[in-house]
Design a protein around this motif. Sequence first.
Motif, short mmCIF file in Angstrom:
data_model
loop_
_atom_site.label_atom_id
_atom_site.label_comp_id
_atom_site.label_asym_id
_atom_site.label_seq_id
_atom_site.Cartn_x
_atom_site.Cartn_y
_atom_site.Cartn_z
N ILE A 139 63.88 41.39 21.45
CA ILE A 139 64.73 41.07 20.31
C ILE A 139 64.03 40.09 19.38
CG2 ILE A 139 66.92 40.01 19.61
CD1 ILE A 139 68.10 41.08 22.26
N LEU A 140 63.37 39.09 19.96
CA LEU A 140 62.65 38.11 19.16
C LEU A 140 61.54 38.76 18.35
CD1 LEU A 140 62.14 35.18 18.34
CD2 LEU A 140 60.71 34.93 20.38
N LEU A 141 60.78 39.66 18.97
CA LEU A 141 59.70 40.34 18.25
C LEU A 141 60.26 41.18 17.10
CD1 LEU A 141 57.30 41.55 21.09
CD2 LEU A 141 56.82 39.85 19.33
N TRP A 142 61.39 41.84 17.34
CA TRP A 142 62.00 42.64 16.28
C TRP A 142 62.43 41.76 15.11
CZ3 TRP A 142 67.14 43.18 14.38
CH2 TRP A 142 67.34 44.29 13.56
N LEU A 143 62.99 40.62 15.41
CA LEU A 143 63.39 39.69 14.35
C LEU A 143 62.17 39.17 13.58
CD1 LEU A 143 66.15 37.64 16.22
CD2 LEU A 143 66.49 39.37 14.43
N VAL A 144 61.08 38.91 14.29
CA VAL A 144 59.87 38.43 13.64
C VAL A 144 59.31 39.50 12.70
CG1 VAL A 144 57.45 37.84 14.05
CG2 VAL A 144 59.24 36.78 15.43
N VAL A 145 59.31 40.76 13.14
CA VAL A 145 58.82 41.85 12.28
C VAL A 145 59.65 41.96 11.02
CG1 VAL A 145 58.64 44.36 12.12
CG2 VAL A 145 57.73 43.18 14.12
N ASN A 146 60.97 41.87 11.16
CA ASN A 146 61.83 41.95 9.97
C ASN A 146 61.63 40.76 9.05
OD1 ASN A 146 64.04 44.24 9.83
ND2 ASN A 146 63.70 43.79 12.00
N ALA A 147 61.48 39.58 9.62
CA ALA A 147 61.24 38.40 8.79
C ALA A 147 59.91 38.51 8.06
CB ALA A 147 61.26 37.14 9.66
N ALA A 148 58.88 39.01 8.75
CA ALA A 148 57.57 39.17 8.11
C ALA A 148 57.63 40.22 7.00
CB ALA A 148 56.53 39.57 9.15
N GLY A 149 58.38 41.30 7.24
CA GLY A 149 58.52 42.33 6.22
C GLY A 149 59.18 41.80 4.96
N MET A 150 60.23 41.00 5.13
CA MET A 150 60.91 40.44 3.97
C MET A 150 60.05 39.40 3.27
SD MET A 150 64.93 40.24 5.09
CE MET A 150 64.69 39.28 6.58
N LEU A 151 59.24 38.69 4.03
CA LEU A 151 58.39 37.66 3.44
C LEU A 151 57.26 38.26 2.63
CD1 LEU A 151 57.55 34.68 3.16
CD2 LEU A 151 56.26 34.95 5.30
N PHE A 152 56.59 39.27 3.16
CA PHE A 152 55.38 39.79 2.53
C PHE A 152 55.63 41.00 1.63
CE2 PHE A 152 53.71 37.59 6.32
CZ PHE A 152 52.85 36.71 5.69
N LEU A 153 56.74 41.71 1.86
CA LEU A 153 57.01 42.90 1.05
C LEU A 153 58.21 42.74 0.13
CD1 LEU A 153 56.39 45.71 3.69
CD2 LEU A 153 54.85 44.89 1.92
N GLY A 154 58.89 41.62 0.22
CA GLY A 154 60.04 41.40 -0.64
C GLY A 154 61.30 41.98 -0.03
N VAL A 155 62.43 41.64 -0.60
CA VAL A 155 63.72 42.10 -0.11
C VAL A 155 64.29 43.10 -1.10
CG1 VAL A 155 66.03 41.39 0.60
CG2 VAL A 155 64.08 39.88 0.99
N ARG A 156 64.77 44.22 -0.61
CA ARG A 156 65.29 45.25 -1.48
C ARG A 156 66.48 44.73 -2.28
NH1 ARG A 156 67.01 51.00 0.96
NH2 ARG A 156 69.09 50.08 0.88
N SER A 157 66.53 45.07 -3.55
CA SER A 157 67.54 44.49 -4.43
C SER A 157 68.96 44.90 -4.07
CB SER A 157 67.25 44.90 -5.89
OG SER A 157 67.23 46.31 -6.01
#
Length: 224
Positions: free
Chosen positions: A35-53
Motif C-alpha cells: 500500500i505504501l509503495l502504491w501511494l508513493v507511485v501516485n504521489a510521484a506521478g502527481m509531483l512530476f506529471l501534474g494533476v489532471r484538471s
Amino acid sequence: MMAFDSDILTALVYAAVFAAAAIRAKQWPWLLGCILLWLVVNAAGMLFLGVRSDGLLAPSTGGMAEIKPEGLWYFGHPLSLVAPQLYIVPASLLYFKKTAWQRNGEASYRAAGGAFIGLFAVTGALSAAALLLIAATVWYAYPTGNTAYAASAMLYLFVLKPVFWILIQATLMIVFYIHSQKIKGIPADNFSPAQLKAGFLLSLLLAGISIVGAMALVWLRQAA
C-alpha cells in the motif's frame, strides 16, 4: 473508458487475492508495504506529471508546472493499478526478512504463513528475478539486433497486460505444489535450493517464450 479496463480488472482481482492471503496469514508488513509503495507511485506521478484538471485535486501551479506536462496524472491513475506485481514483489522483501524462512533440515526451508502465501511469495520473487535478468540482457545489448522489439514486448506483456505475469506465477505455483505435495509427499511450503533453481529456470523459460512469441506476432503483422 480506458482501452485496458479488462486488464485493470484482472490486476485488481490479482491484488485482492494477494490481500486476502496476506490478511489470512497475518503478513501485515508485506501488505502495508504494498500500500505504501502504491501511494508513493501516485504521489510521484502527481509531483512530476501534474494533476489532471478534472481530478479530485486542483492542477499544479508554480515553477514546476511550467516545465512539466500538466494533467497527465491523478490519484488512482490506471497505470498505477494495472501492474500490482510492481508493488507486491518489492514489498515481499519484508516477508522474507521478517518471518519467511525457518530452517527445516539441512537442505530445505519452510516459508511462514502457510503454503499459499509461501508459494505466492517465492514464485513472485523467482518470476521477477527472471524478468530482471532478461531486462538487464536487453539493456546491455540495446540498441543492437531486435532489442528494441524485446523491450517493447516486455513492457507490454509484463506491465500493461497483467494476465501474462499471473499465468507465469500461477504455473510456477502449481508446479511447486505438485512437486512438493504429490511427488515428494512434503508440505508445499517447503523449498529446497534445487527446487528454487529449477523454478527460476522455468520462469526464465516461460518469460522468454512469451517475449519471443510477442515479437514474432509483431514481425508477422509487419510482413503481412
